[in-house]
Structure formats: structure tokens, C-alpha cells
Design an enzyme around this catalytic site. Structure first.
Site, PDB file in Angstrom:
ATOM      1  N   LYS A  13       1.160  -1.354   0.063  1.00  0.00           N
ATOM      2  CA  LYS A  13      -0.001  -0.040  -0.011  1.00  0.00           C
ATOM      3  C   LYS A  13       0.438   1.457  -0.344  1.00  0.00           C
ATOM      4  O   LYS A  13       1.493   1.669  -0.800  1.00  0.00           O
ATOM      5  CB  LYS A  13      -0.709   0.218   1.082  1.00  0.00           C
ATOM      6  CG  LYS A  13      -1.901  -1.728   1.405  1.00  0.00           C
ATOM      7  CD  LYS A  13      -3.959  -0.999   2.363  1.00  0.00           C
ATOM      8  CE  LYS A  13      -4.023  -2.775   2.522  1.00  0.00           C
ATOM      9  NZ  LYS A  13      -5.150  -2.318   1.213  1.00  0.00           N
ATOM     10  N   HIS A 101      -6.608  -2.124  -9.057  1.00  0.00           N
ATOM     11  CA  HIS A 101      -7.089  -2.591  -7.464  1.00  0.00           C
ATOM     12  C   HIS A 101      -8.138  -1.577  -7.400  1.00  0.00           C
ATOM     13  O   HIS A 101      -8.634  -0.161  -7.631  1.00  0.00           O
ATOM     14  CB  HIS A 101      -6.081  -2.129  -6.463  1.00  0.00           C
ATOM     15  CG  HIS A 101      -6.086  -1.949  -5.325  1.00  0.00           C
ATOM     16  ND1 HIS A 101      -6.315  -1.921  -4.190  1.00  0.00           N
ATOM     17  CD2 HIS A 101      -5.559  -3.387  -4.488  1.00  0.00           C
ATOM     18  CE1 HIS A 101      -6.596  -2.902  -3.316  1.00  0.00           C
ATOM     19  NE2 HIS A 101      -5.955  -2.989  -3.468  1.00  0.00           N
ATOM     20  N   GLU A 173     -10.492  -9.824  -5.506  1.00  0.00           N
ATOM     21  CA  GLU A 173     -10.684  -9.204  -4.248  1.00  0.00           C
ATOM     22  C   GLU A 173     -12.023  -8.482  -4.046  1.00  0.00           C
ATOM     23  O   GLU A 173     -12.032  -7.317  -4.440  1.00  0.00           O
ATOM     24  CB  GLU A 173      -9.967  -7.694  -3.955  1.00  0.00           C
ATOM     25  CG  GLU A 173      -8.394  -8.452  -3.761  1.00  0.00           C
ATOM     26  CD  GLU A 173      -7.302  -8.041  -3.295  1.00  0.00           C
ATOM     27  OE1 GLU A 173      -7.302  -7.425  -2.190  1.00  0.00           O
ATOM     28  OE2 GLU A 173      -7.102  -6.301  -3.728  1.00  0.00           O
ATOM     29  N   SER A 219      -7.972  -9.158   3.101  1.00  0.00           N
ATOM     30  CA  SER A 219      -8.337  -9.529   4.965  1.00  0.00           C
ATOM     31  C   SER A 219      -7.566 -11.278   4.668  1.00  0.00           C
ATOM     32  O   SER A 219      -8.197 -11.860   5.356  1.00  0.00           O
ATOM     33  CB  SER A 219      -9.095  -9.778   5.387  1.00  0.00           C
ATOM     34  OG  SER A 219     -10.057  -8.426   5.212  1.00  0.00           O
TER      35      SER A 219
HETATM   36  P1  PGA Z   1      -6.095  -6.682   3.303  1.00  0.00           P
HETATM   37  O1  PGA Z   1      -5.140  -5.779   1.678  1.00  0.00           O
HETATM   38  O2  PGA Z   1      -4.880  -7.645   2.684  1.00  0.00           O
HETATM   39  O3  PGA Z   1      -5.760  -5.569   4.243  1.00  0.00           O
HETATM   40  O4  PGA Z   1      -7.649  -6.615   2.960  1.00  0.00           O
HETATM   41  C1  PGA Z   1      -5.951  -5.891   0.883  1.00  0.00           C
HETATM   42  C2  PGA Z   1      -5.456  -5.710  -0.803  1.00  0.00           C
HETATM   43  O5  PGA Z   1      -3.901  -5.172  -0.567  1.00  0.00           O
HETATM   44  O6  PGA Z   1      -6.093  -5.544  -1.786  1.00  0.00           O
END
Ligand code: PGA
Length: 279
Positions: A13, A101, A173, A219
Site C-alpha cells: 500500500k 486495484h 478481491e 483480509s
Molecule cells: P488487505 O489488503 O489484506 O489489508 O485486505 C488487500 C490488498 O492490499 O488489496
């Protein structure tokens, strides 16, 4: 029976620092090196692009199974100040790039057609696109999951030809599962991944569809990772928040890679089940 490799992608991120780069690569070296001989896994980190060059230099010292990627390119290949292009990503040494994303889809209003262009440009440059798809909570509650995925996949991949050297990854996702502690159950994830594979088969043909790694994100953590990736159509995990706990991230990688040789092989599946019983 399929022989797709297992892949884990860590999404940093907006995190990053020199210390994080060093600590991560030391930890990941420990996750990869004991399993180095097994060919059927890949570990990738997508860092903010400002860190990519140094990450690539450091990763080369650790393992050729550790790939570094970026998280977006612009559709304009030459003139968009402040952005990355497919050819600059390639020149830097990125092996993969996230496309679409959910954090970008929802906040920036980017459309499926822009993802089509990005996928095409990345493939042409020799950088693997990791095309992210997924429905919002409202779409799920309205029973539109399949329709949304169908639209996202067909619009992004229409007319795309895949070669042998630059794999395409699909990352499923659900937007509501990202950084929310609401990961899908393994059974539900498997059902959606199987639908996605059927859609890919309709667009690209069964042979290609069976080769494409379909990765689950949303998650994923230390507790649910193994049960998710043990599903036959869940070929990988995209991990965001949980990769900031380096010990947990290393433990996930270690378990997945030590089991990579037996996942998906019906006759050896018992080994996996025994491992789960014992852990
Ligand atoms: P997360 O993020 O594992 O915190 O849910 C997933 C992502 O980076 O897309």
C-alpha cells in the site's frame, strides 16, 4: 488435476522505508530459501514505485523467486507527468504490476477500458499484469457478483493474446473484504474462483484459463491463509495489512511454500490434510 504454481503477493500500500525494505527482504529470504528447490511457488512484493529500484537490487541478492512489482501504470505511454508507464516499469526491472486495484476503481473512477489498455501495454512490455477484479458490497447484496465480474473480465481481456513468457494473473478481491477483517470463507472463495475460471475459459479458451493463477485478496491473515489457498482454484493470495507484521507474513509464506509441492495433487492431498490436523 492442475499444476499451477502458488503465488503470494504482498501489497505494501503506501508503506515503505529503507528499514522496512531491509527487514522484509531478510524475513522473506528465510521464508523462501528452505524451499528453493521447489519450482511451483512465487513470492512478489508490490511496493510504492519510489522503492522499486532499490527493492529489485536487494531482492536479487535473496532469491530469483522473489519478484518486485509496481501498482499502477498510466494508459498514456509517454507524456503523463508523475505517472509510470509499462516501459518504464519494465526498464526498472518490475516483473508484475497491479491493474485496477479496488482502492483505485472506487476512488478514481477508472473504467474497465483503461484496464484493458494497461493489460495490453504491460503484456507488450513483458511485465505481468495482475488484474484486480471484485464487486462492492452493494453489488453483492443485489446478487450482481457474477454480472460485475463478467463485465470486468470481458472488458479488460477482450482480444488479449497471451504468450508463454509473461503470465497474466487475476486477483479476485471483493471490495468490502479489503482491510476489513471480512475475508471470504474458503468455500465461497472457491466457488467464485471457479466461476472466474469458467469466464476466462470462455474468453481465452480452456488451455489458457487452466494456466492462469487466480489469486484471492481481502483480509488474508495468518489464521485464514492456508485454508484459502488450499482450495483448488485459489492459486495465490494478495496480502495487504497482514504483511506489515513481518513474522506473520513470513510464517504464511513458509507454510504455503512448504506445502506448494502437494497442493492440488489429489493423491498427495492427505499430506496437506494431516498437516492441517496437526497445526
Ligand atoms: P488487505 O489488503 O489484506 O489489508 O485486505 C488487500 C490488498 O492490499 O488489496
Amino acid at each position: 488435476m492442475n499444476k499451477r504454481e502458488k503465488i503470494i503477493i504482498g501489497n505494501w500500500k503506501l508503506n515503505g522505508s529503507k528499514q522496512l525494505m531491509q527487514d522484509t527482504l531478510v524475513e522473506l529470504g528465510q521464508a523462501i530459501n528452505p524451499h528453493h528447490a521447489a519450482n511451483n511457488f512465487t513470492l512478489a512484493i508490490c511496493s510504492p514505485s519510489i522503492y522499486v529500484g532499490e527493492m529489485i537490487q536487494l531482492a536479487m541478492q535473496i532469491s530469483n523467486k522473489l519478484l518486485i512489482g509496481c501498482k499502477n501504470i498510466n494508459t498514456d505511454p509517454y507524456t503523463f507527468t508523475g505517472e509510470l508507464s509499462a516501459h518504464t516499469a519494465k526498464a526498472m526491472g518490475c516483473k508484475l504490476c497491479l491493474v485496477g486495484h479496488a482502492e483505485r476503481r472506487t476512488a478514481l473512477n477508472e473504467g474497465n477500458y483503461s484496464y484493458h489498455i494497461k493489460v495490453k501495454q504491460l503484456l507488450a512490455a513483458g511485465v505481468s499484469p495482475a488484474l484486480c477484479i471484485g464487486e462492492t458490497l452493494e453489488e453483492k447484496l443485489a446478487g450482481k457478483t457474477y454480472t460485475v465480474l463478467h463485465q470486468q473480465i470481458t472488458q479488460a481481456l477482450a482480444g488479449i493474446t497471451l504468450g508463454d513468457n509473461t503470465p497474466l494473473y487475476i486477483v479476485y478481491e471483493p471490495a468490502y473484504a479489503i482491510s476489513s477483517s471480512q475475508a471470504l470463507t474458503p468455500v465461497f472463495a472457491q466457488a467464485v474462483h471457479a466461476d472466474i475460471r469458467r469466464l476466462l475459459s470462455d474468453i481465452l479458451g480452456a488451455t489458457q484459463a487452466n494456466k492462469i493463477a487466480i489469486i484471492y485478496g481481502g483480509s488474508v491473515n495468518h489464521d485464514n491463509a492456508l485454508n484459502l489457498i488450499a482450495q483448488p482454484d485459489v492459486d495465490g493470495l494478495l496480502i495487504g495489512c497482514a504483511n506489515s507484521n513481518l513474522q506473520h507474513f513470513r510464517a504464511i509464506c513458509n507454510k504455503v511454500f512448504s506445502l506448494a509441492p502437494v497442493f492440488n495433487y489429489a493423491t498427495e492431498r492427505k499430506d496437506y490434510e494431516n498437516h492441517m490436523d496437526a497445526s
